[in-house]
Design an enzyme around this catalytic site. Structure first.
Site, PDB file in Angstrom:
ATOM      1  N   LYS A 279       4.040  -5.255  23.090  1.00  0.00           N
ATOM      2  CA  LYS A 279       3.401  -5.351  21.778  1.00  0.00           C
ATOM      3  C   LYS A 279       4.262  -6.209  20.856  1.00  0.00           C
ATOM      4  CE  LYS A 279       0.696  -2.333  18.756  1.00  0.00           C
ATOM      5  NZ  LYS A 279       0.363  -0.949  18.408  1.00  0.00           N
ATOM      6  N   GLU A 362      -9.263  13.068  17.382  1.00  0.00           N
ATOM      7  CA  GLU A 362      -9.538  13.801  16.146  1.00  0.00           C
ATOM      8  C   GLU A 362     -10.253  15.129  16.396  1.00  0.00           C
ATOM      9  OE1 GLU A 362      -8.990   9.509  15.271  1.00  0.00           O
ATOM     10  OE2 GLU A 362     -10.235  10.615  16.703  1.00  0.00           O
ATOM     11  N   ARG A 390     -15.314  11.923  13.810  1.00  0.00           N
ATOM     12  CA  ARG A 390     -15.257  12.244  15.230  1.00  0.00           C
ATOM     13  C   ARG A 390     -14.997  13.730  15.474  1.00  0.00           C
ATOM     14  NH1 ARG A 390     -13.692   7.159  17.868  1.00  0.00           N
ATOM     15  NH2 ARG A 390     -12.235   8.172  19.252  1.00  0.00           N
TER      16      ARG A 390
END
Length: 612
Positions: A279, A362, A390
């Site tokens: 990353k 979530e 969610r």
């Protein structure tokens, strides 16, 4: 410059291998320069440069379907599909979206702003292809972070068993999946990437199938190989689901990526390609601190994204929660992979045993919070409003049905700005206020947030404290627990709102006062359970009402107040509900969007003039 001559994926396919490597370097420079000007997602895109180039080398995304998971790593994809010249407008009002957007380009297969759904969507496309007798490839590209969400496994489980020809690319930057260990695992990884391996495997199976007892021999050797492989090679989970596993592949070697993706495309059936990336690759500030270079504001490329923490609602929430947790050992903090964004890093350092980062999950976070509350703890789940959607079923079934004391710190409520419609928090008012037993508090400034958080900790049952992204505007009188307050007396019209939209309401009342129009201003501190009494009495006096909200109209507070007026027998001469109606708000700064959607002070004042 090679990049200057890339106007479509066909141009990428025409390049030689050396030119591809040069192109990747130019793309990294382009990303840093562009995001430095406009802000956006940096580290994730830098890590996916070679992978994206290889995808466009092997696939035709105008026809083949490339489904991103989350989608914030789509910048290189957009640059290679004819949109490079639009990057000066990235994430701006009317400009290039920061996420895949099908209406923007035929190369964008699916909207992607939330995590863990790419495999499910891609499988649906693959099945549609089969049912319609069409011929195109389907690819799902997801990061390892998406595997912290249960939906990803639901999709993988179904896709693996489906037999559908599709490729799942796991972009693994080492955050969630342990690296393969040892020379044997590395050797097997290289061996399994060679087309000759699969040719031999098919030939071996075919020959044994024609020999007497050959099928028994094949099953025995296959089981033996599988047992040995499982002991030394950690990829069995995907293969047990039904995928052919390829990898790990060096995600920064274009030639290896192209070879692997081409082979995966031709294999048929479900294939998972495991790609290892870094990353922030190629830009030191992003590579050394990728978490700080995820979503960034404009910055100086020579220095890197700023590291200072702004004092905003998220910071105030986190800081206040640390103080409260020092006095009450029952308090826990929960996040769904957003500790930095929700301001909980200070809590994580101060009270690590009472801090829980559950990953991009979530629904699990809400259900786990319910378990904490059931056993006597006071969980505070800090979550963006758009992601709380969610966990709606868990809010109903696991929390509200049992009246459990779970505190929701609903961050980024309302319009959030540049991330656009996938990230605006404009639906939570409608669904939170319909949950039985739910209390919803709406601070308009930092001091109100502190007071309401303290009150929420001491309440019973589920409580949500919703607040916007960014900093405060006006200061408001100290909150003493009342559901609503009259901030200004008036006789011509009743102006109602909550949260930081009160700034616009007060500014509108000042504009009107300068014209001799005295408006009565009502601030709602609590929108559930809604105490409509002060508003009803105000409208009895003024005869007119305007309610300002940055949510959709169905289920809005304005509708609830209109119903309360009707039930009380109060028929206002004029009634205006200012909100998003039945639409998704576009991207842009919050100030721009308020002006565009006529939720700003000037528009409110103009509406009142027309009303009068």
């Amino acid at each position: 410059m090679i990049l200057e001559h890339i106007s479509s994926p066909a141009d990428v396919k025409a390049l030689g291998l050396d030119e591809l490597n040069t192109l990747c370097g130019e793309l990294r420079e382009f990303l840093v320069e562009s995001v430095a000007r406009t802000g956006g997602h940096l580290a994730s895109n830098l890590g996916a440069v070679e992978l994206t180039v290889a995808l466009h080398r092997v696939y035709d995304t105008s026809r083949d379907r490339l489904v991103f998971d989350v989608g914030h790593q789509c910048y290189v994809h957009k640059a290679l599909t004819g949109r490079r010249e639009l990057f000066g407008t990235l994430r701006q009002l009317g400009g290039l979206a920061g996420f895949p957007k099908p209406e923007e380009s035929v190369h964008d297969a699916f909207v992607a702003g939330h995590a863990s759904n790419a495999v499910s969507a891609a499988l649906g496309m693959a099945r549609a292809r089969t049912l319609r007798g069409e011929d195109y490839a389907v690819v799902a590209l997801l990061g390892d972070g998406a595997l912290t969400g249960g939906l990803a496994y639901e999709g993988l489980n179904d896709a693996g068993a489906s037999g559908e020809s599709m490729v799942v690319i796991l972009n693994d930057n080492g955050m969630s999946i342990d690296p393969n260990v040892g020379g044997v695992a590395t050797h097997l990884g290289r061996l399994r990437l060679r087309p000759g391996y699969y040719r031999f495997k098919k030939l071996y199976r075919a020959v044994l199938g024609r020999l007497p007892g050959g099928r028994w021999v094949y099953r025995f050797t296959h089981r033996l190989k599988t047992a040995v492989k499982k002991a030394i090679y950690p990829c069995s989970m995907f293969e047990d689901m039904g995928f052919t596993y390829l990898g790990p592949v060096n995600g920064h070697k274009v030639e290896q990526l192209c070879t692997t993706l081409a082979w995966a495309k031709e294999m048929g059936g479900p294939v998972l390609v495991h790609v290892r990336t870094v990353k922030g690759k190629g830009y030191t500030p992003a590579e050394t601190q990728p978490e700080r270079s995820h979503g960034v504001s404009p910055f100086d490329p020579a220095v890197g994204p700023g590291l200072e923490r702004k004092v905003d609602f998220s910071y105030i929430l986190g800081h206040e929660l640390v103080e409260l947790a020092g006095k009450d050992r029952r308090i826990c903090a929960v996040t769904a992979a957003m500790a930095e964004g929700t301001g909980l890093q200070e809590f994580a350092s101060a009270w690590p045993k009472r801090f829980f980062d559950v990953g991009i999950a979530e629904g699990h976070a809400v259900a786990m919070s319910a378990g904490l509350a059931k056993q006597g703890m006071v969980p505070v789940f800090a979550v963006y409003a758009t992601f709380l959607q969610r966990g709606f079923d868990m809010l109903l079934h696991d929390v509200a049905l049992q009246g459990l004391h779970v505190v929701l710190a609903v961050d980024r409520a309302g319009l959030v700005g540049a991330d656009g419609p996938t990230h605006h928090g404009c639906q939570d008012v409608g669904y939170l206020t319909q949950i039985p037993g739910m209390t919803v508090l709406c601070p308009a400034c930092f001091e109100e947030l502190k007071a309401m958080l303290r009150s929420a900790i001491d309440m019973e049952g589920p409580v949500a404290v919703r607040y916007p992204r960014g900093g405060e505007g006006r200061q408001y009188p100290a909150w003493s627990g009342e559901a609503a307050a009259i901030l200004r007396q008036g006789t011509y019209v009743t102006l109602v709102s909550y949260g930081t939209l009160m700034d616009e309401i007060l500014a509108a009342s000042e504009l009107l006062a300068a014209e001799g129009v005295r408006a009565e201003v009502v601030q709602l501190h609590r929108i559930a359970p809604l105490d409509a009494g002060p508003v009803v009495e105000s409208v009895r006096k003024t005869g007119r009402m305007l309610v300002l909200e940055d949510c959709n109209e169905n289920g809005s507070v304005g509708q609830q107040l209109a119903s309360a007026l009707a039930q009380a027998g109060v028929a206002p001469r004029a009634l205006i509900l200012k909100n998003l109606k039945n639409a998704f708000a576009p991207q842009g700064t919050v100030a721009q969007l308020r002006r565009l959607l006529k939720l700003d002070a000037e528009s409110v004042a103009e509406q009142v003039r027309e009303m009068l």
